[in-house]
Enzyme design. Structure first.
Site, PDB file in Angstrom:
ATOM      1  N   ARG A  53      68.132  75.753  31.943  1.00 23.75           N
ATOM      2  CA  ARG A  53      68.504  76.135  30.398  1.00 23.75           C
ATOM      3  C   ARG A  53      67.604  77.064  30.401  1.00 23.75           C
ATOM      4  O   ARG A  53      67.582  78.078  29.705  1.00 23.75           O
ATOM      5  CB  ARG A  53      69.031  75.427  29.502  1.00 23.75           C
ATOM      6  CG  ARG A  53      68.700  76.221  28.329  1.00 23.75           C
ATOM      7  CD  ARG A  53      69.222  74.996  26.593  1.00 23.75           C
ATOM      8  NE  ARG A  53      69.052  73.708  27.259  1.00 23.75           N
ATOM      9  CZ  ARG A  53      68.390  72.885  26.840  1.00 23.75           C
ATOM     10  NH1 ARG A  53      66.924  73.985  26.218  1.00 23.75           N
ATOM     11  NH2 ARG A  53      68.083  71.581  26.805  1.00 23.75           N
ATOM     12  N   TYR A 106      83.977  96.008  17.390  1.00 25.50           N
ATOM     13  CA  TYR A 106      83.992  95.588  18.588  1.00 25.50           C
ATOM     14  C   TYR A 106      84.656  93.857  17.075  1.00 25.50           C
ATOM     15  O   TYR A 106      83.089  93.720  16.435  1.00 25.50           O
ATOM     16  CB  TYR A 106      83.379  95.035  19.066  1.00 25.50           C
ATOM     17  CG  TYR A 106      83.409  93.789  19.554  1.00 25.50           C
ATOM     18  CD1 TYR A 106      85.442  93.790  20.609  1.00 25.50           C
ATOM     19  CD2 TYR A 106      83.240  92.294  20.016  1.00 25.50           C
ATOM     20  CE1 TYR A 106      86.057  92.162  20.740  1.00 25.50           C
ATOM     21  CE2 TYR A 106      84.153  91.160  20.175  1.00 25.50           C
ATOM     22  CZ  TYR A 106      85.734  90.998  20.871  1.00 25.50           C
ATOM     23  OH  TYR A 106      86.145  90.092  21.291  1.00 25.50           O
ATOM     24  N   ASP A 178      74.336  98.696  20.803  1.00 25.25           N
ATOM     25  CA  ASP A 178      75.317  97.826  21.911  1.00 25.25           C
ATOM     26  C   ASP A 178      75.629  98.744  22.908  1.00 25.25           C
ATOM     27  O   ASP A 178      76.950  99.945  23.030  1.00 25.25           O
ATOM     28  CB  ASP A 178      76.681  97.297  20.783  1.00 25.25           C
ATOM     29  CG  ASP A 178      77.460  96.656  21.767  1.00 25.25           C
ATOM     30  OD1 ASP A 178      78.001  96.796  23.049  1.00 25.25           O
ATOM     31  OD2 ASP A 178      77.672  95.403  21.664  1.00 25.25           O
ATOM     32  N   LYS A 203      82.314  93.623  30.645  1.00 24.16           N
ATOM     33  CA  LYS A 203      83.118  94.445  30.849  1.00 24.16           C
ATOM     34  C   LYS A 203      81.953  95.399  32.228  1.00 24.16           C
ATOM     35  O   LYS A 203      82.051  94.667  33.374  1.00 24.16           O
ATOM     36  CB  LYS A 203      82.475  95.340  29.614  1.00 24.16           C
ATOM     37  CG  LYS A 203      83.168  95.090  28.047  1.00 24.16           C
ATOM     38  CD  LYS A 203      84.155  94.196  28.581  1.00 24.16           C
ATOM     39  CE  LYS A 203      85.053  93.613  27.602  1.00 24.16           C
ATOM     40  NZ  LYS A 203      84.175  92.909  26.013  1.00 24.16           N
TER      41      LYS A 203
HETATM   42  O1  P1T Z   1      83.460  89.353  25.197  1.00 27.50           O
HETATM   43  P1  P1T Z   1      81.983  88.932  24.746  1.00 27.50           P
HETATM   44  O2  P1T Z   1      81.815  89.254  26.176  1.00 27.50           O
HETATM   45  O3  P1T Z   1      81.559  87.504  24.528  1.00 27.50           O
HETATM   46  O4  P1T Z   1      81.375  90.421  24.550  1.00 27.50           O
HETATM   47  C1  P1T Z   1      81.427  90.908  23.193  1.00 27.50           C
HETATM   48  C2  P1T Z   1      81.338  92.355  23.012  1.00 27.50           C
HETATM   49  C3  P1T Z   1      80.394  93.325  22.396  1.00 27.50           C
HETATM   50  N1  P1T Z   1      80.220  94.119  21.990  1.00 27.50           N
HETATM   51  C4  P1T Z   1      81.061  94.845  22.572  1.00 27.50           C
HETATM   52  C5  P1T Z   1      80.990  96.576  22.154  1.00 27.50           C
HETATM   53  C6  P1T Z   1      82.736  94.517  23.018  1.00 27.50           C
HETATM   54  O5  P1T Z   1      84.043  95.772  23.380  1.00 27.50           O
HETATM   55  C7  P1T Z   1      82.636  92.867  23.220  1.00 27.50           C
HETATM   56  C8  P1T Z   1      84.238  92.152  23.496  1.00 27.50           C
HETATM   57  N2  P1T Z   1      85.010  93.457  23.579  1.00 27.50           N
HETATM   58  C9  P1T Z   1      86.296  93.252  23.561  1.00 27.50           C
HETATM   59  C10 P1T Z   1      86.587  92.065  24.156  1.00 27.50           C
HETATM   60  C11 P1T Z   1      87.385  94.057  23.696  1.00 27.50           C
HETATM   61  O6  P1T Z   1      88.674  94.312  24.543  1.00 27.50           O
HETATM   62  O7  P1T Z   1      87.227  95.188  22.979  1.00 27.50           O
END
Ligand code: P1T
Length: 388
Positions: A53, A106, A178, A203
């Site tokens: 961790r 998001y 972001d 992504k």
């Molecule tokens: O899904 P996660 O890995 O927890 O990430 C969140 C997140 C943060 N910032 C942006 C710009 C994002 O697009 C996302 C997650 N977005 C999707 C799942 C979506 O379909 O837009």
């Protein structure tokens, strides 16, 4: 900063073969599954490792690689993008603090602010940060942090990162960007003045829709220590196997991003000419309001575009359900093309009134162009548009 180029770093940084006595010279970072690390003497952890961790060699390899790609000094990786965001917030804000955030984020990030951190006394003002002056106007005496996405999700609005960094620093605040939509291949917010970069590595960085993850990249040592402390305290870490998958995915980031962009631009141009499509939004189109700004601050426009179906919600759903190659699914940035209806899917947690105000209409469709053959993608869109 590394003397090597982006692709070289994406392949080699953090994964230099180990030639020390007893090591095997692996070309690929080994997956260290061990949750704990033995030591010979009570006071001396072996090579700095105590417990996974806190620190794990496979995760560390990924953190080193991602830091090199964002021109950051430090990298931390988390079990999801939202875990990264949560940990950053735990480190940077406390009850009574205020955040200025982009009104197009998001949906899950807005949910984190509005449903969770609000309950702990953190106040958030949402502004259209594509107009830098509106960021400045929203700053209060208790503001601590400015939080933007550029391009934003799902409206692909672009912020002037340099201008916002200037305003933010003038007021003694921190700027977080972001960078999920462009990835470090097309944009390096730290070079533009941001203090922190976050990613959903689920992504483009992972790139294959098979591993959830998040990352924070930054240069400041004190901030890094604070975030690392919170990460260890709450346990929001990326697992060794997920670190390995992400390491494997990110090696082809440059190749993939070029192709994602090429396909997105072709689809955007096709839709711009199509009588059943409206309001095609892609920063690579000359019609995008911040096309020139995008060219100035980024080296590309990414692989995501949005558009509206000229018709009703029923038409939009019919179109989406008629596609064969595009997967009707949340997420973006995978090699496979994905498509979705933000109002009903990724942004359904944003209240309808806010969606209406920000421009997320019920017929807005978001496309994540994959790296398939473009002829097949266009043909698929064409046949599905004929169904409405
Ligand atoms: O899904 P996660 O890995 O927890 O990430 C969140 C997140 C943060 N910032 C942006 C710009 C994002 O697009 C996302 C997650 N977005 C999707 C799942 C979506 O379909 O837009």
């Amino acid at each position: 900063m590394s003397k090597y180029g982006f692709s070289t770093n994406s392949i080699h940084a953090g994964e230099e073969p180990d030639f020390r006595e007893g090591a095997t010279g692996d070309v690929v970072a080994p997956v260290h599954l061990s949750t704990t690390f033995a030591r010979k003497q009570v006071d001396i952890p072996t090579a700095g490792y105590e417990y996974t961790r806190s620190l794990n060699p496979t995760r560390k390899a990924l953190e080193t690689k991602l830091a090199s790609l964002e021109n950051a000094r430090y990298g931390l990786t988390f079990s999801s993008g939202l875990a990264a965001e949560t940990t950053v917030l735990l480190a940077l804000v406390k009850s009574g603090d205020h955040i200025v955030a982009f009104d197009d984020l998001y949906g899950g990030t807005k949910r984190l602010f509005n449903h969770i951190f609000n309950e702990y006394g953190i106040d958030v003002s949402y502004v259209d940060a594509s107009d830098a002056a509106s960021v400045e106007a929203a700053i209060q005496p208790n503001t601590r942090l400015v939080w933007i996405e550029s391009p934003s999700n799902p409206l692909l609005k672009v912020c002037d990162i340099r201008a916002i960094a200037g305003i933010t620093h003038q007021h003694g605040l921190l700027l977080l960007v972001d960078n999920t939509f462009l990835s470090p291949f097309f944009q390096k917010p730290l070079d533009l003045g941001a203090d922190l970069v976050v990613h959903s590595s689920t992504k483009y960085i992972g790139g294959h829709s098979d591993v959830l993850g998040g990352a924070v990249l930054l240069a400041d040592t004190a901030l890094y220590e604070q975030i690392r402390h919170r990460q260890n305290a709450v346990g929001a870490v990326l697992s060794p196997l997920d670190s390995y998958l992400t390491l494997r995915g990110v090696k082809t980031l440059a190749l993939r991003m070029e192709r994602h962009q090429q396909n997105a631009l072709s689809i955007a141009r096709y839709l711009e000419r199509h009588p059943k499509a409206n309001r095609v939004i892609y920063p690579g189109l000359a019609s995008h309001p911040q096309h020139e700004l995008s060219k100035a601050q980024s080296s590309g426009f990414g692989g995501v575009l949005s558009f509206e179906i000229k018709g009703s919600v029923v038409d939009a759903k019919k179109f989406l359900e008629s596609l064969h190659i595009f997967a009707l699914a949340e997420s973006l940035g995978g090699v496979e093309s994905l498509i979705e209806l933000p109002a009903a899917m990724t942004h359904s947690s944003v209240d309808p009134e806010t969606r209406r105000k920000t421009g997320i209409t019920d017929t807005l469709i978001r496309v994540s162009a994959g790296v398939e053959d473009i002829e097949d993608l266009i043909e698929d869109i064409e046949q599905a548009l004929k169904q409405i």
